[in-house]
Design an enzyme around this catalytic site. Structure first.
Site, PDB file in Angstrom:
ATOM      1  N   PHE A  23       3.406   6.960  -0.574  1.00 29.22           N
ATOM      2  CA  PHE A  23       4.692   6.963  -1.258  1.00 29.22           C
ATOM      3  C   PHE A  23       4.881   5.730  -2.121  1.00 29.22           C
ATOM      4  O   PHE A  23       5.610   5.740  -3.099  1.00 29.22           O
ATOM      5  CB  PHE A  23       5.819   7.022  -0.223  1.00 29.22           C
ATOM      6  CG  PHE A  23       5.703   5.955   0.832  1.00 29.22           C
ATOM      7  CD1 PHE A  23       6.157   4.681   0.597  1.00 29.22           C
ATOM      8  CD2 PHE A  23       5.108   6.246   2.045  1.00 29.22           C
ATOM      9  CE1 PHE A  23       6.033   3.697   1.555  1.00 29.22           C
ATOM     10  CE2 PHE A  23       4.981   5.265   3.013  1.00 29.22           C
ATOM     11  CZ  PHE A  23       5.443   3.986   2.770  1.00 29.22           C
ATOM     12  N   GLY A  24       4.261   4.589  -1.722  1.00 27.93           N
ATOM     13  CA  GLY A  24       4.455   3.326  -2.409  1.00 27.93           C
ATOM     14  C   GLY A  24       4.528   2.176  -1.417  1.00 27.93           C
ATOM     15  O   GLY A  24       4.331   2.360  -0.220  1.00 27.93           O
ATOM     16  N   LEU A  80       4.692  -5.647   3.005  1.00 27.37           N
ATOM     17  CA  LEU A  80       4.349  -5.463   4.421  1.00 27.37           C
ATOM     18  C   LEU A  80       3.249  -4.430   4.602  1.00 27.37           C
ATOM     19  O   LEU A  80       2.479  -4.477   5.558  1.00 27.37           O
ATOM     20  CB  LEU A  80       5.592  -5.020   5.204  1.00 27.37           C
ATOM     21  CG  LEU A  80       6.763  -6.011   5.250  1.00 27.37           C
ATOM     22  CD1 LEU A  80       7.974  -5.348   5.890  1.00 27.37           C
ATOM     23  CD2 LEU A  80       6.364  -7.259   6.013  1.00 27.37           C
ATOM     24  N   GLY A  81       3.174  -3.481   3.700  1.00 21.14           N
ATOM     25  CA  GLY A  81       2.186  -2.415   3.783  1.00 21.14           C
ATOM     26  C   GLY A  81       2.393  -1.448   2.638  1.00 21.14           C
ATOM     27  O   GLY A  81       3.326  -1.580   1.841  1.00 21.14           O
ATOM     28  N   GLY A 107       1.742   2.903   1.550  1.00 27.28           N
ATOM     29  CA  GLY A 107       1.271   4.245   1.855  1.00 27.28           C
ATOM     30  C   GLY A 107       1.209   5.084   0.606  1.00 27.28           C
ATOM     31  O   GLY A 107       1.284   4.562  -0.515  1.00 27.28           O
ATOM     32  N   LYS A 123      11.553   0.065   1.342  1.00 28.94           N
ATOM     33  CA  LYS A 123      10.536   1.068   1.011  1.00 28.94           C
ATOM     34  C   LYS A 123      10.797   1.543  -0.415  1.00 28.94           C
ATOM     35  O   LYS A 123      11.801   2.203  -0.693  1.00 28.94           O
ATOM     36  CB  LYS A 123      10.614   2.232   1.996  1.00 28.94           C
ATOM     37  CG  LYS A 123       9.613   3.347   1.765  1.00 28.94           C
ATOM     38  CD  LYS A 123       9.761   4.404   2.859  1.00 28.94           C
ATOM     39  CE  LYS A 123       8.816   5.556   2.657  1.00 28.94           C
ATOM     40  NZ  LYS A 123       8.955   6.574   3.731  1.00 28.94           N
ATOM     41  N   ASP A 164       4.407  13.802  11.564  1.00 26.54           N
ATOM     42  CA  ASP A 164       3.455  12.735  11.221  1.00 26.54           C
ATOM     43  C   ASP A 164       3.543  11.596  12.242  1.00 26.54           C
ATOM     44  O   ASP A 164       3.551  10.423  11.887  1.00 26.54           O
ATOM     45  CB  ASP A 164       3.725  12.210   9.814  1.00 26.54           C
ATOM     46  CG  ASP A 164       2.498  11.513   9.211  1.00 26.54           C
ATOM     47  OD1 ASP A 164       1.375  11.759   9.698  1.00 26.54           O
ATOM     48  OD2 ASP A 164       2.653  10.728   8.263  1.00 26.54           O
TER      49      ASP A 164
END
Length: 397
Positions: A96-97, A91-92, A94, A113, A210
């Site tokens: 972090f992974g 899905l995306g 960042g 995630k 954030d």
């Protein structure tokens, strides 16, 4: 054989056995010493703090999980749900992974995630989310469903948000047309209510640190939910602010007192919320907008238009006739109050919600942060921005 000869033979054999035992003992000791030295050297060569971080994380999950109802899922269940972490399910991604879409055996959709094993910062983020968000429940916060630490994996399982993140809509020329004024107003109000819960109504006082459009996810009905609590911090007791030497966040959404001095508080999130408000109204991204005539970013551009009595010129053209002028002017006004330069001048989120829903007059905003003026924040510190605008490191002079 004579008795004397028997005695000598027995004596020699006894001595040989002793020698063998001594040799075996020396050999075992030498092998143990070598193995111990190898293990010690390998540990010294490992990345500093990594093992300790993992140990602390496991300790936290084990001993603090009793205060939560967070399930721990088997890795095989997650493998099956994501088709062995297929790239087609991403899905995306960042710092972090990656985040994967998954479907459990019962047909329930989830977001997975998965922390990159090479992400040192991610271990702290993982621990943070397990400890913090598992204790938070609000309609405008993404719900965490479970976690997995099997086979050195660091995985968080969230409810699936079919419409993904807010930035994919308001900054896209086609998708932004799906968000009329009523829907944008509802999104702004929902984000504000989520922050009120974090700052005031939950049993933990949480500063997200954030807040940005990509961390606002949208459900089936386009209701907003705040996500990604990896950088969040909890304030203990009556404390309302704190300081850090390690400034992390996203360029364009951080207030000056945090970006330069490392000072953060609930007013840091208020500033980030104000930036999002101006982005939702205008359909423009703060870090990518530049007023060609006045060399201003979105915040400065909005302040100039409001000061000149022309706030309606900030409105996203795709909104068309769906706007309610009085509401737009109020929203822009509230956004400018949130991005004021000094934290003490910004309203808290409880007051922001009252402003959004109220009819009364609003206080006049003061000059916003990062607007050209005489006081130069950069004289006291130096900020280095990463190439992907994901994190910022503060260096004191």
């Amino acid at each position: 054989m004579a008795a004397s000869e028997l005695d000598q033979t027995w004596h020699k054999r006894h001595i040989n056995k002793k020698v063998v035992v001594i040799l075996v003992a020396i050999t075992m000791f030498t092998i143990g010493l070598i193995l111990g030295s190898v293990i010690y050297i390998r540990r010294k060569l490992e990345k500093p703090g990594k093992t300790n971080s993992i140990d602390r994380m496991h300790h936290t999950i084990k001993h603090e999980k009793k205060d939560t109802d967070l399930p721990i899922l088997d890795l095989s269940t997650i493998d099956n749900a994501t088709s062995n972490f297929s790239a087609s399910n991403i899905l995306g991604e960042g710092g972090f992974g990656p985040v994967y879409k998954g479907v459990l055996a019962n047909g329930h959709e989830i977001a997975v995630k998965r922390l990159s094993k090479n992400s040192g910062q991610g271990l702290d983020e993982f621990r943070n989310e397990v400890v913090l968000i598992a204790n938070l429940q609000h309609r405008n916060l993404v719900k965490i469903l479970g976690c997995c630490t099997q086979d050195d994996e660091r995985i968080l399982i969230y409810e699936f948000m079919p419409n993904r993140s807010l930035d994919l809509y308001i900054f896209d020329q086609l998708r932004k047309k799906l968000l009329d004024w009523n829907k944008r107003f509802q999104i702004i109000s929902g984000i504000a209510r989520g922050l009120v819960y974090l700052h005031h109504d939950s049993r933990l006082r949480i500063i997200h640190r954030d807040i940005k459009t990509s961390n606002i996810l949208l459900d089936n009905d386009m209701n907003p939910k705040i996500s990604d609590f990896g950088l969040a911090r909890m304030l203990v007791g009556d404390h309302t602010k704190a300081n850090t030497k390690r400034v992390v966040g996203t360029h364009g959404y951080m207030p000056p007192e945090y970006a330069v001095y490392g000072s953060f508080s609930v007013k840091s999130d208020v500033f980030s919320f104000g930036v999002i408000v101006l982005e939702i109204v205008s359909g423009k991204k703060n870090t990518q907008f530049l007023d060609p005539f006045n060399q201003l970013n979105l915040i400065g551009h909005a302040w100039r238009l409001w000061s000149e009595g022309r706030p309606l010129e900030l409105i996203d053209e795709s909104l068309g006739d769906s706007i309610v002028e009085s509401e737009v002017m109020k929203i822009v006004h509230v956004g400018l109050l949130c991005v004021q330069e000094r934290p003490e001048d910004r309203p808290n989120m409880s007051n922001v919600v009252l402003m959004l829903n109220g009819e009364g007059p609003l206080p006049r905003p003061k000059q916003p942060a990062f607007y050209p003026h005489h006081e130069d924040y950069s004289s006291s510190g130096k900020c280095e921005y990463s190439s992907n605008e994901m994190s910022i490191t503060l260096e004191a002079r």
